[in-house]
Design a protein around this motif. Structure first.
Motif, PDB file in Angstrom:
ATOM      1  N   ASP A 180       0.814  -1.207   0.000  1.00  0.00           N
ATOM      2  CA  ASP A 180       0.000   0.000   0.000  1.00  0.00           C
ATOM      3  C   ASP A 180       0.851   1.262   0.000  1.00  0.00           C
ATOM      4  O   ASP A 180       0.485   2.278  -0.583  1.00  0.00           O
ATOM      5  CB  ASP A 180      -0.925  -0.031   1.219  1.00  0.00           C
ATOM      6  CG  ASP A 180      -1.981   1.059   1.181  1.00  0.00           C
ATOM      7  OD1 ASP A 180      -2.240   1.606   0.096  1.00  0.00           O
ATOM      8  OD2 ASP A 180      -2.567   1.344   2.236  1.00  0.00           O
ATOM      9  N   THR A 238      -9.684   1.021  -0.002  1.00  0.00           N
ATOM     10  CA  THR A 238      -8.946   1.901  -0.904  1.00  0.00           C
ATOM     11  C   THR A 238      -9.207   3.367  -0.583  1.00  0.00           C
ATOM     12  O   THR A 238     -10.169   3.713   0.094  1.00  0.00           O
ATOM     13  CB  THR A 238      -9.347   1.631  -2.365  1.00  0.00           C
ATOM     14  OG1 THR A 238     -10.771   1.766  -2.486  1.00  0.00           O
ATOM     15  CG2 THR A 238      -8.943   0.238  -2.809  1.00  0.00           C
ATOM     16  N   GLY A 242      -7.699  -3.495  -4.215  1.00  0.00           N
ATOM     17  CA  GLY A 242      -7.455  -3.035  -2.865  1.00  0.00           C
ATOM     18  C   GLY A 242      -6.463  -3.909  -2.120  1.00  0.00           C
ATOM     19  O   GLY A 242      -6.485  -5.139  -2.266  1.00  0.00           O
ATOM     20  N   PRO A 243      -5.525  -3.231  -1.391  1.00  0.00           N
ATOM     21  CA  PRO A 243      -5.453  -1.779  -1.207  1.00  0.00           C
ATOM     22  C   PRO A 243      -5.038  -1.071  -2.488  1.00  0.00           C
ATOM     23  O   PRO A 243      -4.612  -1.699  -3.451  1.00  0.00           O
ATOM     24  CB  PRO A 243      -4.400  -1.629  -0.110  1.00  0.00           C
ATOM     25  CG  PRO A 243      -3.505  -2.815  -0.300  1.00  0.00           C
ATOM     26  CD  PRO A 243      -4.416  -3.932  -0.701  1.00  0.00           C
ATOM     27  N   HIS A 260      -5.858   2.946  -4.745  1.00  0.00           N
ATOM     28  CA  HIS A 260      -6.632   4.184  -4.842  1.00  0.00           C
ATOM     29  C   HIS A 260      -7.921   3.999  -5.637  1.00  0.00           C
ATOM     30  O   HIS A 260      -8.563   4.975  -6.000  1.00  0.00           O
ATOM     31  CB  HIS A 260      -5.789   5.295  -5.462  1.00  0.00           C
ATOM     32  CG  HIS A 260      -4.637   5.720  -4.608  1.00  0.00           C
ATOM     33  ND1 HIS A 260      -3.788   6.737  -4.964  1.00  0.00           N
ATOM     34  CD2 HIS A 260      -4.204   5.272  -3.407  1.00  0.00           C
ATOM     35  CE1 HIS A 260      -2.865   6.891  -4.016  1.00  0.00           C
ATOM     36  NE2 HIS A 260      -3.101   6.005  -3.066  1.00  0.00           N
ATOM     37  N   CYS A 319      -5.757   1.087  -9.027  1.00  0.00           N
ATOM     38  CA  CYS A 319      -5.704  -0.286  -9.534  1.00  0.00           C
ATOM     39  C   CYS A 319      -5.739  -0.286 -11.060  1.00  0.00           C
ATOM     40  O   CYS A 319      -4.967  -0.982 -11.719  1.00  0.00           O
ATOM     41  CB  CYS A 319      -6.871  -1.094  -8.975  1.00  0.00           C
ATOM     42  SG  CYS A 319      -6.754  -1.398  -7.196  1.00  0.00           S
TER      43      CYS A 319
END
Length: 398
Positions: free
Chosen positions: A190, A269, A237-238, A240, A219
């Motif tokens: 992340d 996210t 996720g994680p 944006h 992603c």
């Protein structure tokens, strides 16, 4: 009799000409010991496969670990279809970013029609690069290499590949047409900066299906010129979230038209599904026919977002309205939980209000203890259909 023999021989030659020719990288000197640089051996196998007069060519890469530096698969090719067969293969990049001064990507696929890339894991070893990424200070985010560059690829299938710990973007899809990505896996922590999973720009007919993406940025992101793109069954996720944009930063950007995102799950996210454009756009832009349907949100900050004041690192004039025109947008059947109170935010341009925005069957609950989910709107009058929670804005405001 002689005529019959002639036609039989011709038929045999035609059949043989249509058979695939195999080019095994081990025969070109690849060691697959995880230590020796196998770049040249693999590139040489590719060159011979590319210039083969057979209709189909196979670059065969036996299972193992291959240390490779910057590597390029260059077309155009004589063979009409080339398959890189790389099941149970791991490519490992140099960890030192200075090894990539000759090109801005680790592995490049360029100017190829009829490419099949099957299997293979690409480990970018990006940890050192993340520690020296000064994008937040300088605003210049292109000095580090991406894992995989697909440039001018047409009528191709990329299936079952994995991208790990890229130094910058995992995959950049540029100037491509009719390309399908199936069963893609992307992994980076992340906290890795600017490690977008799949970025698409100036491409038509790109399909992404069955992708599992965990990374430090979007992603999937779509830049200018992305048209007729379908994104389906992506687990994100994680990261944006899934984003159209950012748009409007540069002069004479190409329109974004016909984007469909459906049947996806987004978890933990920074954003969910969003459209982002820069204020103070140097020229007018277009983003239309953008549709998001059947998306599950799990603890997502701002699950639904239009942001026409996107200004990371405060390196723009946010008070000047964006000139990108957003129209014919739908958010349908989006449900789950929001980590922020503002679960739906439609912040359109004061100079170019959004048109034709539809919200249909939205159900997003706030996960916090204080209050319930809300929505915010600016410069937009959305069409409201079905059950909507939080209650959506019916009148625009500035």
């Amino acid at each position: 009799m002689k005529a019959t023999c002639f036609w039989m021989l011709t038929a045999i030659l035609v059949v043989q000409g249509n058979q695939a020719a195999d080019f095994n990288v081990k025969k070109y000197g690849a060691k697959a010991d995880g230590k020796s640089d196998d770049s040249k051996a693999i590139e040489n196998a590719w060159k011979d496969a590319c210039k083969s007069t057979n209709v189909m060519s196979n670059v065969v890469i036996p299972k193992g670990s291959y240390m490779v530096g910057p590597m390029k698969f260059q077309g155009p090719c004589i063979a009409r279809q080339i398959t890189i067969q790389a099941d149970q293969v791991k490519f490992v990049a140099p960890s030192d970013p200075s090894k990539f001064k000759s090109q801005n990507a680790w592995v490049v696929f360029q100017n190829i029609n009829g490419l099949n890339l099957i299997g293979a894991s690409f480990d970018g070893q990006g940890e050192i690069a993340w520690s020296i990424n000064d994008c937040a200070k300088t605003g210049k985010c292109n000095s580090l290499p991406i894992n995989l560059s697909f440039n001018k690829i047409t009528n191709s299938v990329i299936r079952g590949i994995t991208s790990l710990d890229s130094k910058l973007f995992h995959m950049n899809v540029l100037n491509c047409k009719n390309v399908t990505f199936q069963h893609t896996t992307i992994r980076a922590p992340d906290e890795s900066l600017n490690t977008d999973g799949i970025h698409i720009g100036r491409s038509n007919g790109v399909n992404i299906t069955d992708a599992d993406i965990k990374t430090g940025d979007d992603c999937v992101s779509l830049g200018d010129g992305s048209q007729q793109v379908n994104i389906e069954k992506v687990t994100c996720g994680p990261g944006h979230g899934i984003a159209i944009g950012s748009l409007g930063k540069y002069n004479k950007e190409e329109p974004v038209i016909g984007i469909r995102v459906k049947n996806c799950t987004i978890s933990n996210t920074m954003n969910g599904v969003r459209i982002k454009t820069w204020p103070a756009s140097p020229s007018a832009g277009i983003a239309r026919d953008l549709h998001f349907d059947n998306i599950v949100m799990n603890n997502v900050s701002t699950p639904i977002l239009i942001d026409q004041k996107y200004c990371p690192y405060n390196q723009c004039k946010a008070e000047i309205p964006s000139r990108v025109k957003i129209s014919n947008v739908s958010f349908k059947n989006i449900r789950g939980t929001s980590a922020n109170k503002v679960a739906v935010k439609l912040a359109c341009s004061e100079g170019n209000p959004c048109q034709g925005v539809e919200l249909s069957n939205i159900n997003l609950a706030y996960t916090g203890n204080n209050g319930t989910a809300t929505s915010e709107c600016a410069n937009v009058k959305p069409k409201l259909i079905g059950h909507l929670f939080p209650p959506a804005c019916q009148l625009s405001s500035t």
